[in-house]
Design a protein around this motif. Structure first.
Motif, PDB file in Angstrom:
ATOM      1  N   ARG A 140       4.476  14.266 -11.277  1.00  0.00           N
ATOM      2  CA  ARG A 140       5.532  13.487 -10.629  1.00  0.00           C
ATOM      3  C   ARG A 140       4.928  12.430  -9.703  1.00  0.00           C
ATOM      4  NH1 ARG A 140      11.104  15.707  -7.822  1.00  0.00           N
ATOM      5  NH2 ARG A 140      11.818  13.684  -7.060  1.00  0.00           N
ATOM      6  N   PHE A 141       3.867  12.802  -8.983  1.00  0.00           N
ATOM      7  CA  PHE A 141       3.171  11.839  -8.132  1.00  0.00           C
ATOM      8  C   PHE A 141       2.680  10.640  -8.948  1.00  0.00           C
ATOM      9  CE2 PHE A 141      -1.276  10.616  -7.131  1.00  0.00           C
ATOM     10  CZ  PHE A 141      -1.032   9.827  -6.013  1.00  0.00           C
ATOM     11  N   VAL A 142       2.038  10.909 -10.078  1.00  0.00           N
ATOM     12  CA  VAL A 142       1.530   9.821 -10.918  1.00  0.00           C
ATOM     13  C   VAL A 142       2.669   8.940 -11.414  1.00  0.00           C
ATOM     14  CG1 VAL A 142       0.375   9.282 -13.109  1.00  0.00           C
ATOM     15  CG2 VAL A 142      -0.553  11.067 -11.607  1.00  0.00           C
ATOM     16  N   ASN A 143       3.747   9.573 -11.861  1.00  0.00           N
ATOM     17  CA  ASN A 143       4.885   8.811 -12.390  1.00  0.00           C
ATOM     18  C   ASN A 143       5.550   7.938 -11.332  1.00  0.00           C
ATOM     19  OD1 ASN A 143       4.678   9.730 -15.046  1.00  0.00           O
ATOM     20  ND2 ASN A 143       5.899  11.553 -14.630  1.00  0.00           N
ATOM     21  N   GLU A 144       5.439   8.333 -10.065  1.00  0.00           N
ATOM     22  CA  GLU A 144       6.073   7.570  -9.003  1.00  0.00           C
ATOM     23  C   GLU A 144       5.185   6.472  -8.422  1.00  0.00           C
ATOM     24  OE1 GLU A 144       7.354  10.583  -6.265  1.00  0.00           O
ATOM     25  OE2 GLU A 144       9.099  11.143  -7.480  1.00  0.00           O
ATOM     26  N   LEU A 145       3.920   6.417  -8.834  1.00  0.00           N
ATOM     27  CA  LEU A 145       3.057   5.329  -8.373  1.00  0.00           C
ATOM     28  C   LEU A 145       3.534   4.005  -8.970  1.00  0.00           C
ATOM     29  CD1 LEU A 145      -0.511   6.899  -8.713  1.00  0.00           C
ATOM     30  CD2 LEU A 145       0.583   6.180  -6.579  1.00  0.00           C
ATOM     31  N   PRO A 146       3.512   2.925  -8.193  1.00  0.00           N
ATOM     32  CA  PRO A 146       3.902   1.616  -8.735  1.00  0.00           C
ATOM     33  C   PRO A 146       2.754   1.003  -9.548  1.00  0.00           C
ATOM     34  CG  PRO A 146       3.311   1.377  -6.430  1.00  0.00           C
ATOM     35  CD  PRO A 146       3.218   2.855  -6.744  1.00  0.00           C
ATOM     36  N   MET A 147       2.525   1.565 -10.735  1.00  0.00           N
ATOM     37  CA  MET A 147       1.424   1.094 -11.576  1.00  0.00           C
ATOM     38  C   MET A 147       1.494  -0.419 -11.747  1.00  0.00           C
ATOM     39  SD  MET A 147      -0.493   3.651 -12.596  1.00  0.00           S
ATOM     40  CE  MET A 147      -0.405   5.459 -12.631  1.00  0.00           C
ATOM     41  N   ALA A 148       0.334  -1.053 -11.738  1.00  0.00           N
ATOM     42  CA  ALA A 148       0.268  -2.503 -11.887  1.00  0.00           C
ATOM     43  C   ALA A 148      -0.811  -2.855 -12.898  1.00  0.00           C
ATOM     44  CB  ALA A 148      -0.036  -3.165 -10.546  1.00  0.00           C
ATOM     45  N   ASP A 149      -0.612  -3.969 -13.555  1.00  0.00           N
ATOM     46  CA  ASP A 149      -1.617  -4.509 -14.473  1.00  0.00           C
ATOM     47  C   ASP A 149      -1.816  -5.969 -14.083  1.00  0.00           C
ATOM     48  OD1 ASP A 149      -3.336  -4.972 -16.581  1.00  0.00           O
ATOM     49  OD2 ASP A 149      -2.152  -3.812 -18.000  1.00  0.00           O
ATOM     50  N   VAL A 150      -2.821  -6.213 -13.250  1.00  0.00           N
ATOM     51  CA  VAL A 150      -3.000  -7.560 -12.698  1.00  0.00           C
ATOM     52  C   VAL A 150      -3.278  -8.550 -13.815  1.00  0.00           C
ATOM     53  CG1 VAL A 150      -3.771  -6.697 -10.459  1.00  0.00           C
ATOM     54  CG2 VAL A 150      -5.456  -7.186 -12.242  1.00  0.00           C
ATOM     55  N   SER A 151      -2.881  -9.776 -13.596  1.00  0.00           N
ATOM     56  CA  SER A 151      -2.983 -10.806 -14.632  1.00  0.00           C
ATOM     57  C   SER A 151      -4.344 -11.503 -14.654  1.00  0.00           C
ATOM     58  CB  SER A 151      -1.885 -11.860 -14.424  1.00  0.00           C
ATOM     59  OG  SER A 151      -2.018 -12.471 -13.157  1.00  0.00           O
ATOM     60  N   ALA A 204      -1.009   8.836  -1.023  1.00  0.00           N
ATOM     61  CA  ALA A 204      -1.702   8.228  -2.164  1.00  0.00           C
ATOM     62  C   ALA A 204      -3.188   8.193  -1.855  1.00  0.00           C
ATOM     63  CB  ALA A 204      -1.179   6.818  -2.439  1.00  0.00           C
ATOM     64  N   ALA A 205      -3.983   7.915  -2.870  1.00  0.00           N
ATOM     65  CA  ALA A 205      -5.410   7.700  -2.654  1.00  0.00           C
ATOM     66  C   ALA A 205      -5.612   6.490  -1.746  1.00  0.00           C
ATOM     67  CB  ALA A 205      -6.113   7.488  -3.988  1.00  0.00           C
ATOM     68  N   ALA A 206      -6.713   6.484  -1.009  1.00  0.00           N
ATOM     69  CA  ALA A 206      -6.968   5.406  -0.055  1.00  0.00           C
ATOM     70  C   ALA A 206      -6.974   4.041  -0.734  1.00  0.00           C
ATOM     71  CB  ALA A 206      -8.300   5.651   0.648  1.00  0.00           C
ATOM     72  N   CYS A 207      -7.557   3.947  -1.916  1.00  0.00           N
ATOM     73  CA  CYS A 207      -7.612   2.667  -2.627  1.00  0.00           C
ATOM     74  C   CYS A 207      -6.240   2.245  -3.138  1.00  0.00           C
ATOM     75  CB  CYS A 207      -8.611   2.736  -3.778  1.00  0.00           C
ATOM     76  SG  CYS A 207      -8.197   3.981  -5.036  1.00  0.00           S
ATOM     77  N   GLN A 208      -5.381   3.212  -3.408  1.00  0.00           N
ATOM     78  CA  GLN A 208      -4.039   2.882  -3.890  1.00  0.00           C
ATOM     79  C   GLN A 208      -3.166   2.329  -2.775  1.00  0.00           C
ATOM     80  OE1 GLN A 208      -2.986   6.632  -5.686  1.00  0.00           O
ATOM     81  NE2 GLN A 208      -4.475   6.373  -7.340  1.00  0.00           N
ATOM     82  N   VAL A 209      -3.427   2.756  -1.540  1.00  0.00           N
ATOM     83  CA  VAL A 209      -2.684   2.219  -0.401  1.00  0.00           C
ATOM     84  C   VAL A 209      -3.058   0.759  -0.176  1.00  0.00           C
ATOM     85  CG1 VAL A 209      -2.240   2.414   2.067  1.00  0.00           C
ATOM     86  CG2 VAL A 209      -2.415   4.475   0.675  1.00  0.00           C
ATOM     87  N   ILE A 210      -4.359   0.444  -0.187  1.00  0.00           N
ATOM     88  CA  ILE A 210      -4.766  -0.948   0.042  1.00  0.00           C
ATOM     89  C   ILE A 210      -4.560  -1.807  -1.198  1.00  0.00           C
ATOM     90  CG2 ILE A 210      -6.440  -0.251   1.793  1.00  0.00           C
ATOM     91  CD1 ILE A 210      -8.651  -0.925  -0.274  1.00  0.00           C
ATOM     92  N   GLY A 211      -4.375  -1.149  -2.367  1.00  0.00           N
ATOM     93  CA  GLY A 211      -4.205  -1.858  -3.618  1.00  0.00           C
ATOM     94  C   GLY A 211      -2.763  -1.906  -4.073  1.00  0.00           C
ATOM     95  N   ILE A 212      -2.406  -1.094  -5.074  1.00  0.00           N
ATOM     96  CA  ILE A 212      -1.096  -1.243  -5.718  1.00  0.00           C
ATOM     97  C   ILE A 212       0.087  -1.052  -4.785  1.00  0.00           C
ATOM     98  CG2 ILE A 212      -1.875  -0.757  -8.059  1.00  0.00           C
ATOM     99  CD1 ILE A 212      -0.856   2.136  -7.708  1.00  0.00           C
ATOM    100  N   LEU A 213      -0.052  -0.184  -3.788  1.00  0.00           N
ATOM    101  CA  LEU A 213       1.072  -0.019  -2.866  1.00  0.00           C
ATOM    102  C   LEU A 213       1.248  -1.254  -1.994  1.00  0.00           C
ATOM    103  CD1 LEU A 213       0.676   3.737  -1.857  1.00  0.00           C
ATOM    104  CD2 LEU A 213       2.313   2.748  -3.445  1.00  0.00           C
ATOM    105  N   SER A 214       0.142  -1.908  -1.641  1.00  0.00           N
ATOM    106  CA  SER A 214       0.271  -3.167  -0.889  1.00  0.00           C
ATOM    107  C   SER A 214       0.786  -4.284  -1.788  1.00  0.00           C
ATOM    108  CB  SER A 214      -1.062  -3.560  -0.252  1.00  0.00           C
ATOM    109  OG  SER A 214      -1.941  -4.196  -1.153  1.00  0.00           O
ATOM    110  N   TYR A 215       0.393  -4.270  -3.083  1.00  0.00           N
ATOM    111  CA  TYR A 215       0.938  -5.263  -4.014  1.00  0.00           C
ATOM    112  C   TYR A 215       2.460  -5.119  -4.071  1.00  0.00           C
ATOM    113  CZ  TYR A 215      -3.837  -4.981  -6.120  1.00  0.00           C
ATOM    114  OH  TYR A 215      -5.187  -4.949  -6.371  1.00  0.00           O
TER     115      TYR A 215
END
Length: 278
Positions: A140-151, A204-215
């Motif tokens: 459920r945690f994985v499914n709720e992450l705002p997955m991104a695919d940068v351009s 979330a993982a530390a990198c996910q906070v500064i990354g996809i969650l900030s995106y």
């Protein structure tokens, strides 16, 4: 934000920050001389590169050099948990109770040992990190992450002072802060806005906070600030970097520009803050 050939942060100056704020950018080109993981390195932590950028070094990532599988997710290179041994289910068991009892889990673990994968990773793969109680909760945690695919081909971490205001367009900026500095940033993030939800501490993982969650915040109307580095795996990795007492405070870049303009006339110029930092 003071702009010239470089960006100088009034917030960093007021905080008496020991390290550089780190800008995160999407990039079509690879910065010359940037630090980068070797391709296929799956046990390195994105936060090593954040620490390096906070000390003045530019870092770059692409779809083959994002460190661990969570780092690929965190930087926005799609759902790289699909590349984890055993796929997404294997990762969900890794995050929770482990893969040893899964039909192919033990065999995958033995294969990793034979391939020279570090024993600590194999142990966690088999017996779990125990950050979620069950694989179902991890899923459920994985499914709720705002997955991104940068351009863009690259994601870059750059000290804010090295950002070219004419060319660079940061997505967000992260500060490495102690408790006093974190307190000041939480106040500043609420200084010019109503409400009590202007800062969040996501799980979330530390990198996910500064990354996809900030995106995700950068693309939203609210543009909340995010507190991170509550990820103890990342904290373990940063102990040798002299940053064990720090958390991250990540701000969407547009919101940062607003907050920078609020420094003059704020509590930063009052006696209470002077006593905190003296």
């Amino acid at each position: 934000m003071e702009k010239g050939d470089e960006m100088e942060s009034l917030i960093a100056k007021a905080l008496q920050l020991e390290t550089e704020p780190v800008a995160l950018l999407y990039s079509e080109t690879k910065p010359e001389g940037a630090a980068q993981f070797a391709p296929g390195t799956v046990t390195s932590c994105v936060m090593y590169m954040l620490a390096s950028a906070a000390k003045g070094k530019v870092a770059v990532f692409d779809r083959k050099t994002f460190g661990c599988f969570g780092g690929g997710v965190g930087l926005g290179f799609g759902n790289t948990y699909e590349q984890f041994p055993g796929g997404v289910p294997g990762f969900c068991r890794f995050l929770s109770s482990g893969n040893e009892s899964a039909p192919t889990g033990k065999a995958i673990g033995e294969g990793m040992k034979a391939a020279g994968v570090p024993g600590s990773f194999v142990e966690m793969f088999l017996h779990g990190e125990r950050y979620k109680k069950t694989p179902e909760l991890a899923d459920r945690f994985v499914n709720e992450l705002p997955m991104a695919d940068v351009s863009t081909p690259y994601v870059v971490m750059k000290p804010l002072s090295q950002v070219d205001p004419e060319k660079d367009k940061p997505v967000s900026v992260s500060f490495l802060v102690n408790p006093d500095q974190l307190s000041a940033l939480v106040i500043l993030a609420n200084y010019d806005r109503p409400g009590q939800e202007n800062v969040a501490i996501p799980y979330a993982a530390a990198c996910q906070v500064i990354g996809i969650l900030s995106y995700n915040e950068a693309a939203s109307g609210l543009q909340r600030c995010l507190v991170g580095l509550t990820d103890i795996s990342a904290r373990k990795n940063l102990k040798g970097q002299g940053l064990s007492g720090k958390l991250t405070f990540t701000v969407p870049f547009r919101r940062l520009c607003e907050m920078e303009s609020q420094v003059p006339g704020s509590f930063f110029e009052k006696e209470t803050w002077e006593k905190v930092v003296s």
